[in-house]
Design an enzyme around this catalytic site. Sequence first.
Site, short mmCIF file in Angstrom:
data_model
loop_
_atom_site.label_atom_id
_atom_site.label_comp_id
_atom_site.label_asym_id
_atom_site.label_seq_id
_atom_site.Cartn_x
_atom_site.Cartn_y
_atom_site.Cartn_z
N LEU A 1 0.30 6.31 14.29
CA LEU A 1 0.74 5.25 15.20
C LEU A 1 0.82 5.76 16.64
O LEU A 1 0.33 5.12 17.57
CB LEU A 1 2.11 4.72 14.76
CG LEU A 1 2.64 3.58 15.62
CD1 LEU A 1 1.91 2.28 15.31
CD2 LEU A 1 4.14 3.38 15.42
N ASP B 1 12.08 19.69 12.88
CA ASP B 1 12.06 18.89 11.66
C ASP B 1 13.19 17.87 11.74
O ASP B 1 14.37 18.23 11.80
CB ASP B 1 12.25 19.79 10.43
CG ASP B 1 12.04 19.02 9.14
OD1 ASP B 1 12.28 17.78 9.13
OD2 ASP B 1 11.64 19.64 8.13
N LEU B 2 12.82 16.63 11.73
CA LEU B 2 13.80 15.55 11.93
C LEU B 2 14.83 15.47 10.82
O LEU B 2 15.89 14.88 10.99
CB LEU B 2 13.06 14.21 11.99
CG LEU B 2 12.03 14.07 13.12
CD1 LEU B 2 11.11 12.91 12.86
CD2 LEU B 2 12.75 13.89 14.43
N LYS C 1 8.37 -0.84 11.42
CA LYS C 1 8.40 -1.39 10.06
C LYS C 1 7.91 -0.31 9.10
O LYS C 1 7.21 0.59 9.54
CB LYS C 1 7.53 -2.64 9.97
CG LYS C 1 6.03 -2.33 9.91
CD LYS C 1 5.26 -3.36 9.16
CE LYS C 1 4.16 -2.75 8.35
NZ LYS C 1 3.20 -3.61 7.76
N HIS D 1 4.82 -5.93 15.01
CA HIS D 1 3.81 -5.98 16.07
C HIS D 1 3.01 -7.28 16.05
O HIS D 1 2.38 -7.63 17.05
CB HIS D 1 2.89 -4.76 16.03
CG HIS D 1 2.01 -4.68 14.82
ND1 HIS D 1 2.43 -4.14 13.64
CD2 HIS D 1 0.75 -5.11 14.61
CE1 HIS D 1 1.45 -4.23 12.75
NE2 HIS D 1 0.42 -4.81 13.32
N GLU E 1 -7.81 -9.01 4.39
CA GLU E 1 -8.52 -7.81 4.86
C GLU E 1 -9.69 -7.51 3.95
O GLU E 1 -9.60 -7.72 2.73
CB GLU E 1 -7.57 -6.62 4.86
CG GLU E 1 -6.45 -6.72 5.87
CD GLU E 1 -5.56 -5.50 5.81
OE1 GLU E 1 -5.74 -4.60 6.63
OE2 GLU E 1 -4.71 -5.44 4.92
N ASP F 1 4.63 -5.30 2.43
CA ASP F 1 3.88 -4.79 3.58
C ASP F 1 3.56 -5.89 4.59
O ASP F 1 3.56 -5.66 5.80
CB ASP F 1 2.57 -4.14 3.08
CG ASP F 1 1.85 -3.40 4.20
OD1 ASP F 1 2.53 -2.69 4.97
OD2 ASP F 1 0.61 -3.54 4.31
N HIS G 1 5.61 -9.76 8.63
CA HIS G 1 4.69 -10.44 9.56
C HIS G 1 4.53 -11.94 9.27
O HIS G 1 4.66 -12.77 10.17
CB HIS G 1 3.30 -9.81 9.49
CG HIS G 1 3.30 -8.34 9.72
ND1 HIS G 1 4.00 -7.74 10.73
CD2 HIS G 1 2.67 -7.33 9.06
CE1 HIS G 1 3.81 -6.43 10.68
NE2 HIS G 1 3.01 -6.15 9.68
N LYS H 1 -12.47 -10.26 6.67
CA LYS H 1 -11.20 -10.14 7.40
C LYS H 1 -10.91 -11.46 8.10
O LYS H 1 -11.78 -12.00 8.78
CB LYS H 1 -11.31 -9.01 8.44
CG LYS H 1 -10.04 -8.82 9.27
CD LYS H 1 -10.23 -7.64 10.21
CE LYS H 1 -9.05 -7.47 11.16
NZ LYS H 1 -7.82 -7.04 10.51
#
Length: 462
Positions: free
Chosen positions: A16, A79-80, A136, A166, A204, A223, A228, A322
């Site tokens: 991302l 490292d988070l 997300k 988004h 898709e 997802d 969305h 798509k």
Amino acid sequence: MNNKFIIVIFGGLGDLAQNKLYPVIYSLYKKYRLLNCTKIISTGRRPNVDKEEFLKILEKSIKTHDDSFFSLFDFVKFDLEKEEEYNHLKNMLSNFKEEEFIFYLATPPTTFETIIKNLGEFLKSFPNKRKIVIEKPFGYNLYSAQKLNQLIKIYFKEEEVYRIDHFLGKETVQNIFGLRFSNIIFEGIWNRNFIDHIQISALEDIGVEGRLGYYDKVGALRDMIQNHLIQILSIVAMEPPCCINEKEIRDEKIKVLKSIREIKREDVPLYAVRGQYEGYLIDENLSQSNTETYAAVKLFIENLRWDGVPFYLRTGKKLKRKETSIIIVFKKIPGLFSKILDCMPQEDIIGFKIAPENKIILSFQLRPLGGSMLSCPVSTSMEWTGPNIEAYETLFMDIIEGDQSLFIRKDEIEKSWEIVQPILDFWKDDPNIPIYPQGSWGPKEAEELIRRDGREWRYIDG
Ligand SMILES: NC(=O)c1ccc[n+]([C@@H]2O[C@H](COP(=O)([O-])OP(=O)(O)OC[C@H]3O[C@@H](n4cnc5c(N)ncnc54)[C@H](OP(=O)(O)O)[C@@H]3O)[C@@H](O)[C@H]2O)c1
């Protein structure tokens, strides 16, 4: 925004960050929208990446060499998941006394809680204003979303939290708002008296594309539909807000979500179907998986405007083509012209195409040249010309400016989980998942879902 700010990106070496965030940040920089940005701190954990290596990654991501842009960046390796490693970041941030902090969590959802907790703790000693941006998926189900919200509430005020979807940054999605509320001709017919049903699709032709670790745990419903498509539904169906501000817009959206008819567990097969494309297990090298790569859901909004109008939401992978679209199908015309025909009239349609390209189409009936009577279907379309602003750029600008209208509020996210939770529960206990051929339009059960109602799936391009 007049105040100075810095941006901290967690997951700064991820897909991302590289494919969306850096190009978008660079675009804003070139448009002089980052003049008040003092620093951008990226974090990553790969042992072989230091600042020099990071700048090479950045250069590849923005596809150009720009020293002055690069000078905005710092890179912190840690490292988070390890509490003790936040100290270095904390020390770096303490150099910025007046800047607002914008923290962007571009990391897997499994890391969100640890980051929020650690950030929240060390920020207690910072007077700086702050914002936190959360990618997300927000939660895995209703319970985990509520838990995450409770944790966030301990450390951040709701006006500091930006939950990203988004799709809301996409030009066409925002234009639903424009078309509905700036045109008297559409507002008058935007209701159950004229509209037969609405289809919202995100189809898709590709598969999981290297995201198996994430996707196989999540599936199509979580997802795409939970976030969305339900968000789009709320914009299509909302009442006009009394004024254009984030609170009023989100208040109207949540009213729609609260009006959605609850699906009882035992009724799930009447409202939802799923499928897995043939070859998913082989493609993804899995011995067994019940994860759906296709999901379709029928929802009803029980309010004055929409009572009785079904909203069909569907999404799937490895389909024929798509197409991301919203199709408003109007009722058939009664009377004379439905009987005396030159050709079969179809229902009038307003279609919003979101992908692959942005366009709005209007299909209606007209007398053909040289014909004797009304009516043959014709259609006209409006395509966007000029620069198409990337959804993430719109959203990033809104974050900087502090406009939350296009971000999901706590109550919205929890309500949309509540809507899909009975379906998730039902599917979890059902071992039978329909299989559909790759390159088709999905499982035959999805055709039946809509055909039972005397309708069919629509596509903007035929
Ligand atoms: N990619 C997209 O287009 C897209 C679209 C919508 C939403 N999202 C969401 O955005 C988030 C990031 O997605 P992505 O595709 O960028 O994932 P990704 O490619 O796996 O990137 C995640 C990054 O986080 C880093 N990371 C993970 N655990 C870490 C830890 N404990 N300490 C430090 N760094 C850690 C990873 O480091 P390593 O490189 O060392 O593994 C990786 O660089 C996810 O929540 C995803 O659902 C992504």
